[in-house]
Design a protein around this motif. Structure first.
Motif, PDB file in Angstrom:
ATOM      1  N   GLN A  75       0.825  -1.200   0.000  1.00 60.49           N
ATOM      2  CA  GLN A  75       0.000   0.000   0.000  1.00 60.49           C
ATOM      3  C   GLN A  75       0.863   1.254   0.000  1.00 60.49           C
ATOM      4  OE1 GLN A  75      -2.316   1.108   3.602  1.00 60.49           O
ATOM      5  NE2 GLN A  75      -4.106   0.984   2.262  1.00 60.49           N
ATOM      6  N   THR A  76       1.938   1.232   0.775  1.00 60.90           N
ATOM      7  CA  THR A  76       2.841   2.384   0.834  1.00 60.90           C
ATOM      8  C   THR A  76       3.484   2.637  -0.524  1.00 60.90           C
ATOM      9  OG1 THR A  76       3.324   2.008   3.168  1.00 60.90           O
ATOM     10  CG2 THR A  76       4.905   3.322   1.935  1.00 60.90           C
ATOM     11  N   ILE A  77       3.923   1.567  -1.182  1.00 58.18           N
ATOM     12  CA  ILE A  77       4.539   1.715  -2.506  1.00 58.18           C
ATOM     13  C   ILE A  77       3.524   2.266  -3.502  1.00 58.18           C
ATOM     14  CG2 ILE A  77       5.509   0.445  -4.457  1.00 58.18           C
ATOM     15  CD1 ILE A  77       6.748  -1.481  -2.371  1.00 58.18           C
ATOM     16  N   SER A  78       2.304   1.746  -3.475  1.00 58.28           N
ATOM     17  CA  SER A  78       1.267   2.225  -4.397  1.00 58.28           C
ATOM     18  C   SER A  78       0.977   3.707  -4.179  1.00 58.28           C
ATOM     19  CB  SER A  78      -0.018   1.414  -4.211  1.00 58.28           C
ATOM     20  OG  SER A  78       0.174   0.069  -4.564  1.00 58.28           O
ATOM     21  N   ARG A  79       0.956   4.119  -2.915  1.00 56.53           N
ATOM     22  CA  ARG A  79       0.698   5.531  -2.615  1.00 56.53           C
ATOM     23  C   ARG A  79       1.851   6.406  -3.079  1.00 56.53           C
ATOM     24  NH1 ARG A  79      -1.827   5.043   3.559  1.00 56.53           N
ATOM     25  NH2 ARG A  79      -3.964   4.545   2.907  1.00 56.53           N
ATOM     26  N   ALA A 124      -2.769  15.733  -2.549  1.00 50.48           N
ATOM     27  CA  ALA A 124      -3.743  14.956  -1.774  1.00 50.48           C
ATOM     28  C   ALA A 124      -5.061  14.841  -2.535  1.00 50.48           C
ATOM     29  CB  ALA A 124      -3.957  15.601  -0.414  1.00 50.48           C
ATOM     30  N   LYS A 125      -5.482  15.928  -3.150  1.00 49.93           N
ATOM     31  CA  LYS A 125      -6.731  15.916  -3.913  1.00 49.93           C
ATOM     32  C   LYS A 125      -6.603  15.038  -5.152  1.00 49.93           C
ATOM     33  CE  LYS A 125     -10.114  18.999  -6.082  1.00 49.93           C
ATOM     34  NZ  LYS A 125     -10.464  20.414  -6.391  1.00 49.93           N
ATOM     35  N   ALA A 126      -5.457  15.130  -5.840  1.00 51.00           N
ATOM     36  CA  ALA A 126      -5.258  14.354  -7.066  1.00 51.00           C
ATOM     37  C   ALA A 126      -5.150  12.861  -6.798  1.00 51.00           C
ATOM     38  CB  ALA A 126      -3.999  14.839  -7.790  1.00 51.00           C
ATOM     39  N   THR A 127      -4.596  12.499  -5.642  1.00 48.92           N
ATOM     40  CA  THR A 127      -4.362  11.083  -5.315  1.00 48.92           C
ATOM     41  C   THR A 127      -5.413  10.496  -4.387  1.00 48.92           C
ATOM     42  OG1 THR A 127      -2.931  11.704  -3.475  1.00 48.92           O
ATOM     43  CG2 THR A 127      -1.877  11.315  -5.628  1.00 48.92           C
ATOM     44  N   ASP A 128      -6.278  11.352  -3.855  1.00 45.52           N
ATOM     45  CA  ASP A 128      -7.295  10.923  -2.884  1.00 45.52           C
ATOM     46  C   ASP A 128      -6.649  10.338  -1.634  1.00 45.52           C
ATOM     47  OD1 ASP A 128      -9.938  10.788  -2.090  1.00 45.52           O
ATOM     48  OD2 ASP A 128     -10.196   8.726  -2.785  1.00 45.52           O
ATOM     49  N   LEU A 129      -5.516  10.937  -1.241  1.00 45.43           N
ATOM     50  CA  LEU A 129      -4.811  10.516  -0.031  1.00 45.43           C
ATOM     51  C   LEU A 129      -4.913  11.608   1.028  1.00 45.43           C
ATOM     52  CD1 LEU A 129      -1.498   9.096  -1.597  1.00 45.43           C
ATOM     53  CD2 LEU A 129      -3.367   7.761  -0.586  1.00 45.43           C
ATOM     54  N   PRO A 130      -4.840  11.258   2.302  1.00 46.48           N
ATOM     55  CA  PRO A 130      -4.816  12.294   3.345  1.00 46.48           C
ATOM     56  C   PRO A 130      -3.583  13.182   3.187  1.00 46.48           C
ATOM     57  CG  PRO A 130      -5.262  10.124   4.279  1.00 46.48           C
ATOM     58  CD  PRO A 130      -4.852   9.894   2.857  1.00 46.48           C
ATOM     59  N   ARG A 131      -3.748  14.456   3.490  1.00 43.46           N
ATOM     60  CA  ARG A 131      -2.627  15.386   3.344  1.00 43.46           C
ATOM     61  C   ARG A 131      -1.448  14.964   4.218  1.00 43.46           C
ATOM     62  NH1 ARG A 131      -0.028  19.834   4.945  1.00 43.46           N
ATOM     63  NH2 ARG A 131       0.315  21.544   3.439  1.00 43.46           N
ATOM     64  N   SER A 132      -1.736  14.423   5.391  1.00 41.99           N
ATOM     65  CA  SER A 132      -0.652  13.995   6.281  1.00 41.99           C
ATOM     66  C   SER A 132       0.145  12.845   5.671  1.00 41.99           C
ATOM     67  CB  SER A 132      -1.229  13.553   7.627  1.00 41.99           C
ATOM     68  OG  SER A 132      -2.151  12.481   7.453  1.00 41.99           O
ATOM     69  N   THR A 133      -0.533  11.961   4.941  1.00 43.83           N
ATOM     70  CA  THR A 133       0.143  10.849   4.261  1.00 43.83           C
ATOM     71  C   THR A 133       1.022  11.374   3.138  1.00 43.83           C
ATOM     72  OG1 THR A 133      -1.652   9.325   4.764  1.00 43.83           O
ATOM     73  CG2 THR A 133      -0.202   8.712   2.956  1.00 43.83           C
ATOM     74  N   VAL A 134       0.484  12.330   2.389  1.00 45.47           N
ATOM     75  CA  VAL A 134       1.254  12.937   1.305  1.00 45.47           C
ATOM     76  C   VAL A 134       2.517  13.589   1.848  1.00 45.47           C
ATOM     77  CG1 VAL A 134       1.271  14.787  -0.417  1.00 45.47           C
ATOM     78  CG2 VAL A 134      -0.723  13.288  -0.202  1.00 45.47           C
ATOM     79  N   GLN A 135       2.368  14.356   2.923  1.00 47.74           N
ATOM     80  CA  GLN A 135       3.518  15.051   3.505  1.00 47.74           C
ATOM     81  C   GLN A 135       4.568  14.043   3.991  1.00 47.74           C
ATOM     82  OE1 GLN A 135       2.448  17.904   6.476  1.00 47.74           O
ATOM     83  NE2 GLN A 135       4.560  18.517   6.903  1.00 47.74           N
ATOM     84  N   ARG A 136       4.113  12.972   4.628  1.00 44.90           N
ATOM     85  CA  ARG A 136       5.061  11.963   5.133  1.00 44.90           C
ATOM     86  C   ARG A 136       5.802  11.265   3.996  1.00 44.90           C
ATOM     87  NH1 ARG A 136       4.463   6.615   5.711  1.00 44.90           N
ATOM     88  NH2 ARG A 136       2.195   6.722   5.401  1.00 44.90           N
ATOM     89  N   LEU A 137       5.073  10.851   2.969  1.00 39.19           N
ATOM     90  CA  LEU A 137       5.703  10.118   1.875  1.00 39.19           C
ATOM     91  C   LEU A 137       6.613  11.019   1.036  1.00 39.19           C
ATOM     92  CD1 LEU A 137       2.819   7.764   0.681  1.00 39.19           C
ATOM     93  CD2 LEU A 137       4.901   7.169   1.918  1.00 39.19           C
ATOM     94  N   ILE A 138       6.233  12.274   0.857  1.00 41.89           N
ATOM     95  CA  ILE A 138       7.106  13.192   0.124  1.00 41.89           C
ATOM     96  C   ILE A 138       8.401  13.401   0.899  1.00 41.89           C
ATOM     97  CG2 ILE A 138       7.395  15.634  -0.484  1.00 41.89           C
ATOM     98  CD1 ILE A 138       4.705  15.596  -1.746  1.00 41.89           C
ATOM     99  N   GLY A 139       8.318  13.403   2.219  1.00 39.04           N
ATOM    100  CA  GLY A 139       9.537  13.515   3.017  1.00 39.04           C
ATOM    101  C   GLY A 139      10.474  12.340   2.757  1.00 39.04           C
ATOM    102  N   VAL A 140       9.915  11.130   2.689  1.00 37.50           N
ATOM    103  CA  VAL A 140      10.719   9.933   2.411  1.00 37.50           C
ATOM    104  C   VAL A 140      11.282   9.984   0.984  1.00 37.50           C
ATOM    105  CG1 VAL A 140      10.661   7.423   2.182  1.00 37.50           C
ATOM    106  CG2 VAL A 140       9.420   8.522   4.053  1.00 37.50           C
ATOM    107  N   LEU A 141      10.429  10.328   0.018  1.00 36.99           N
ATOM    108  CA  LEU A 141      10.866  10.390  -1.383  1.00 36.99           C
ATOM    109  C   LEU A 141      11.922  11.467  -1.588  1.00 36.99           C
ATOM    110  CD1 LEU A 141       7.349  10.025  -3.059  1.00 36.99           C
ATOM    111  CD2 LEU A 141       9.185   8.329  -3.111  1.00 36.99           C
ATOM    112  N   ASN A 142      11.794  12.551  -0.828  1.00 38.14           N
ATOM    113  CA  ASN A 142      12.773  13.635  -0.911  1.00 38.14           C
ATOM    114  C   ASN A 142      14.147  13.183  -0.433  1.00 38.14           C
ATOM    115  OD1 ASN A 142      13.788  16.374   0.898  1.00 38.14           O
ATOM    116  ND2 ASN A 142      13.478  16.572  -1.293  1.00 38.14           N
ATOM    117  N   LYS A 143      14.182  12.408   0.636  1.00 32.29           N
ATOM    118  CA  LYS A 143      15.459  11.903   1.153  1.00 32.29           C
ATOM    119  C   LYS A 143      16.155  10.991   0.148  1.00 32.29           C
ATOM    120  CE  LYS A 143      14.302  12.113   6.091  1.00 32.29           C
ATOM    121  NZ  LYS A 143      14.053  11.314   7.319  1.00 32.29           N
ATOM    122  N   GLU A 144      15.370  10.285  -0.658  1.00 32.12           N
ATOM    123  CA  GLU A 144      15.927   9.362  -1.650  1.00 32.12           C
ATOM    124  C   GLU A 144      16.209  10.046  -2.981  1.00 32.12           C
ATOM    125  OE1 GLU A 144      16.846   6.417  -0.856  1.00 32.12           O
ATOM    126  OE2 GLU A 144      15.998   6.518   1.165  1.00 32.12           O
ATOM    127  N   GLY A 145      15.901  11.328  -3.081  1.00 32.74           N
ATOM    128  CA  GLY A 145      16.163  12.063  -4.312  1.00 32.74           C
ATOM    129  C   GLY A 145      15.116  11.868  -5.389  1.00 32.74           C
TER     130      GLY A 145
END
Length: 251
Positions: free
Chosen positions: A10-14, A34-55
């Motif tokens: 689920q995390t990978i899909s998000r 969040a609106k485009a993906t239908d995900l909670p804003r908090s989830t978007v913020q958390r995952l973008i933080g992880v993706l940002n660390k990985e470049g």
């Protein structure tokens, strides 16, 4: 499947959904993503933080929006996709079902070329080979490739008065464009003795692979095509659906 595996999937899909959203709208805010993906804003913020660390995602200094990261470009530059290797198993399954000539083509420098081919099992057959060039306006593959271009580009390829190969070749560019528009609705492109008397073919477009367009056709003597036309149509549409299910709309 364990709860951990479901959670990881689920995390990978998000994360993929976020990357796709940024590809369509660079600089989107967390709220817009969040609106485009239908995900909670908090989830978007958390995952973008992880993706940002990985470049994989970058956040512009002093701005709220996010962009695809350079690591994606680096990884993409390492990809070498062999369309023939990916599609050959599907072609072999199709050949086992139909048994007639199959051509896989791509558009290169304004010309349609056969890049992979499986010959017919029949004694009376349509002859083809790797490297054969297909006229864009008079073959099923050619029409399939034209259908993937905008109208202006397609008309430029066709020209105002395309060459006649047989009495059935369409030599009116505008009439051919109308035919292409109708064929897009069914997803099937036909050559009924327009290139070679006694030979007919039906083609479908395939997902883009490595940024290139591909089409695949079945060709056979016209008398046999008339007996098998519906089976050929169904088999080609099924193949395209299987390729899309396996790889998506572009690879």
């Amino acid at each position: 499947m364990t709860a951990q595996k479901r959670s990881d999937g689920q995390t990978i899909s998000r994360a993929v959904a976020i990357l796709q959203a940024l590809a369509e709208r660079p600089g989107a805010s967390f709220g817009q993503i969040a609106k485009a993906t239908d995900l909670p804003r908090s989830t978007v913020q958390r995952l973008i933080g992880v993706l940002n660390k990985e470049g994989l995602v970058t956040k512009a200094f002093g701005q709220q929006g996010a962009y695809l990261g350079m690591e994606l470009a680096r990884l993409g530059s390492q990809v070498r996709i062999d369309a023939r290797a990916l599609l050959k198993p599907f072609m072999e399954d199709l050949h086992a079902e139909i048994g007639d000539n199959i051509d896989l083509t791509t558009l290169e420098d304004g010309r349609v070329f056969v890049i992979e081919q499986i010959a017919s099992n029949e004694a009376i057959r349509v002859i083809s080979y790797v490297g054969l060039q297909h006229p864009v306006h008079a073959t099923a593959n050619g029409k399939a490739h034209l259908s993937m271009l905008d109208e202006a580009a397609a008309l430029e390829f066709i020209g105002p008065s395309p060459k006649a190969f047989t009495a059935k070749t369409t030599t009116d560019g505008k009439a051919l464009l109308k035919e292409l528009a109708d064929s897009r609705k069914s997803g099937l492109f036909v050559d009924n003795e327009e290139y070679d008397e006694g030979a007919s073919a039906i083609a479908v477009t395939l997902p883009q692979i490595g940024g290139k367009d591909f089409a695949l056709s079945i060709a056979m003597p016209s008398a046999r095509m008339e007996r098998q036309r519906e089976n050929v149509k169904a088999a080609l549409l099924s193949l395209r659906a299987k390729v899309t299910e396996e790889y998506g709309r572009s690879i």
